[in-house]
Write an enzyme that holds these catalytic residues in place. Structure first.
Site, PDB file in Angstrom:
ATOM      1  N   TYR A 153       0.867  -1.181   0.000  1.00  0.00           N
ATOM      2  CA  TYR A 153       0.000   0.000   0.000  1.00  0.00           C
ATOM      3  C   TYR A 153       0.900   1.225   0.000  1.00  0.00           C
ATOM      4  O   TYR A 153       1.813   1.322   0.812  1.00  0.00           O
ATOM      5  CB  TYR A 153      -0.877  -0.017   1.250  1.00  0.00           C
ATOM      6  CG  TYR A 153      -1.819   1.160   1.393  1.00  0.00           C
ATOM      7  CD1 TYR A 153      -1.552   2.175   2.309  1.00  0.00           C
ATOM      8  CD2 TYR A 153      -2.984   1.260   0.637  1.00  0.00           C
ATOM      9  CE1 TYR A 153      -2.419   3.254   2.456  1.00  0.00           C
ATOM     10  CE2 TYR A 153      -3.852   2.330   0.781  1.00  0.00           C
ATOM     11  CZ  TYR A 153      -3.562   3.332   1.692  1.00  0.00           C
ATOM     12  OH  TYR A 153      -4.423   4.391   1.845  1.00  0.00           O
ATOM     13  N   ASP A 248       9.518   2.889  -0.778  1.00  0.00           N
ATOM     14  CA  ASP A 248       8.501   3.566   0.036  1.00  0.00           C
ATOM     15  C   ASP A 248       8.746   3.260   1.509  1.00  0.00           C
ATOM     16  O   ASP A 248       8.411   2.182   1.996  1.00  0.00           O
ATOM     17  CB  ASP A 248       7.102   3.098  -0.395  1.00  0.00           C
ATOM     18  CG  ASP A 248       6.001   3.749   0.444  1.00  0.00           C
ATOM     19  OD1 ASP A 248       4.816   3.434   0.207  1.00  0.00           O
ATOM     20  OD2 ASP A 248       6.330   4.564   1.333  1.00  0.00           O
ATOM     21  N   LYS A 276       4.866   9.631   8.386  1.00  0.00           N
ATOM     22  CA  LYS A 276       4.559   9.177   9.752  1.00  0.00           C
ATOM     23  C   LYS A 276       5.553   9.723  10.795  1.00  0.00           C
ATOM     24  O   LYS A 276       5.411  10.851  11.265  1.00  0.00           O
ATOM     25  CB  LYS A 276       4.485   7.649   9.758  1.00  0.00           C
ATOM     26  CG  LYS A 276       3.358   7.124   8.862  1.00  0.00           C
ATOM     27  CD  LYS A 276       3.125   5.652   9.049  1.00  0.00           C
ATOM     28  CE  LYS A 276       2.300   5.065   7.939  1.00  0.00           C
ATOM     29  NZ  LYS A 276       0.893   5.480   7.925  1.00  0.00           N
TER      30      LYS A 276
HETATM   31  N1  HOZ Z   1      -1.857   1.099   6.713  1.00  0.00           N
HETATM   32  C1  HOZ Z   1      -2.463   2.395   6.677  1.00  0.00           C
HETATM   33  C2  HOZ Z   1      -1.386   3.456   6.749  1.00  0.00           C
HETATM   34  N2  HOZ Z   1      -0.115   2.972   6.296  1.00  0.00           N
HETATM   35  C3  HOZ Z   1      -3.505   2.498   7.757  1.00  0.00           C
HETATM   36  C4  HOZ Z   1      -3.963   3.890   8.060  1.00  0.00           C
HETATM   37  C5  HOZ Z   1      -5.334   4.140   7.537  1.00  0.00           C
HETATM   38  O1  HOZ Z   1      -5.707   3.514   6.529  1.00  0.00           O
HETATM   39  O2  HOZ Z   1      -6.030   4.960   8.136  1.00  0.00           O
END
Ligand code: HOZ
Length: 442
Positions: A153, A248, A276
């Site tokens: 993702y 990424d 993050k």
């Molecule tokens: N895995 C997603 C962020 N890397 C989760 C956060 C979200 O979707 O709110």
């Protein structure tokens, strides 16, 4: 259920009332789908405040937090230095839309920790960072196709929303409506850890692939580790075919050490994305690479990208305060040691309960897959018993332990977690797994 759990459950009244009102004005009552808990059942949390490793919901229930704002909170919630920095800057102005020295300070902290980033551009979200990196790769190579990995993702930009992990995997959305087929068709998905598939896709799209984008340690299908030599070979294949290698690190950046995970994994992307942790819990992300590549971005070059709140002084202060603390000796070693304690304890608890499951972990990232065998790619991850995971999640939450509300996400530790937290988590896990074995249908 213990008296405390019963009391906790009955005391969720205010959270429930708030969520019911939220559903009237926010889609699904949330601003990001995974927060609706649709994959795990039960009532979504409404958090009032947090401190250290704990969240406190609107009913005052204390929760031991293993989501940590999806990895952004590595120092623990309400970190004093970050809070003071934000408060101080707020009184000096939150956003000017004009450059401040604070942007230079955060950029310098990042490039000092990740020296192969000669130049970066600060943006406000991981999605912006990855979207911009792909645009830059397409602009520089004048090629249209990109290669990504099933289950990875990279945020919710149109090019990434096929066979993607995280919330799409959680909700079972393989192809996202609204993305024109003409664009979706330019994204080539291959299985993670499958170099032959990568070779095949390059052979089938000779000289047409702008870039390969990869999470160096996949964390958005749950944690899936790269096979030995996978990443180095992937970088070589991309370069041999004239494509850029985009790494990424929105999750892994500053998560596994004070800097890039790439140095630990023996690779170096042409472009790297971060997010993050570099914002200290406030919206900050970045993409960067060599000066030669980055100078193609406006205003120096024609590849356009912009952002009103990019580099906002308020966000910069939070990021600076966070990164300055990541140089603390032993910080990462302690987190890794605690994570190791948690992972080995979970594996023992699962084995003792006779539950078929795998625990994948890297540094302070981990996922319990209720899967029958090893999880080395998305197809393996999707063999997980998501109903089993959902029950594990609910039972652990009932015991005051908040795990990711999805099988296809990671658990995160912070520097605020303690050995006592791990012991408590393992005791709860043993209790839950035994109960799940004793009452499978519950
Ligand atoms: N895995 C997603 C962020 N890397 C989760 C956060 C979200 O979707 O709110």
């Amino acid at each position: 259920m213990s008296q405390a759990q019963t009391k906790r459950k009955s005391q969720r009244r205010r959270s429930r009332e708030i969520f019911e009102r939220a559903e009237k004005v926010l889609v699904g009552g949330v601003n990001s789908p995974v927060r609706a808990f649709r994959a795990v059942g039960g009532e979504p949390l409404i958090i009032d405040h947090a401190s250290g490793q704990y969240l406190y919901d609107a009913d005052g229930n204390e929760l031991l937090d293993y989501v940590c704002s999806w990895g952004a909170i590595i120092l623990g919630h309400a970190n004093a230095a970050i809070a003071d920095a934000i408060a101080g800057q707020a009184r000096r102005g939150t956003s000017f839309g004009v450059t401040t020295e604070l942007e230079l300070e955060l950029a310098s902290l990042i490039t000092q920790a990740v020296p192969f980033l000669e130049k970066i551009r600060l943006v406000s979200s991981g999605t912006e960072a990855t979207m911009s990196a792909v645009r830059l790769a397409r602009g520089v190579t004048k090629r249209d196709f990109i290669v990504k990995f099933e289950g990875c993702y990279h945020g919710h930009a149109d090019s990434f929303l096929s066979q993607a992990g995280s919330g799409l995997a959680t909700l079972g959305i393989a192809e996202c409506p609204g993305v024109p087929q003409s664009l979706a068709g330019l994204t080539l998905n291959v299985p993670f850890n499958d170099l032959q598939a990568v070779e095949r896709v390059f052979a089938a799209h000779k000289d047409k692939i702008a870039a390969v984008i990869v999470e160096p340690v996949a964390a958005n299908m749950g944690v899936v580790l790269p096979e030995p030599e996978f990443l180095k070979s992937l970088q070589e294949i991309a370069h041999r075919n004239g494509a850029l290698f985009i790494v990424d690190e929105v999750i892994t950046g500053f998560r596994l050490q004070n800097g890039s995970a790439q140095e630990l994994l023996g690779i170096q992307g042409d472009l790297t994305t971060l997010g993050k942790i570099i914002g200290g819990g406030v919206p900050v992300a970045a993409y960067g690479g060599s000066a030669e590549l980055m100078n193609h971005v406006a205003p120096l070059g024609p590849v356009y990208q912009a952002g009103t709140l990019a580099g906002s002084p308020l966000a910069m202060c939070a990021g600076i305060a966070a990164l300055r603390q990541l140089t603390k000796p032993g910080l990462y070693e302690e987190m890794k040691q605690l994570a190791g304690q948690l992972v080995s304890g979970l594996r023992a608890a699962l084995a003792d309960a006779g539950v078929p499951a795998q625990v994948n972990a890297f540094g302070s990232l981990a996922t319990v897959f209720f899967a029958p065998g090893p999880v080395k790619n998305y197809a393996d991850a999707k063999r997980s018993d998501t109903k089993h995971y959902a029950r594990f999640f609910r039972e652990m939450l009932a015991r005051g332990i908040f795990l990711a509300p999805s099988q296809f996400e990671a658990a995160f530790l912070s520097a605020a977690h303690t050995s006592a937290d791990i012991d408590r988590t393992l005791a709860a896990a043993r209790e839950v797994l035994q109960a799940m074995t004793a009452e499978p249908a519950a």
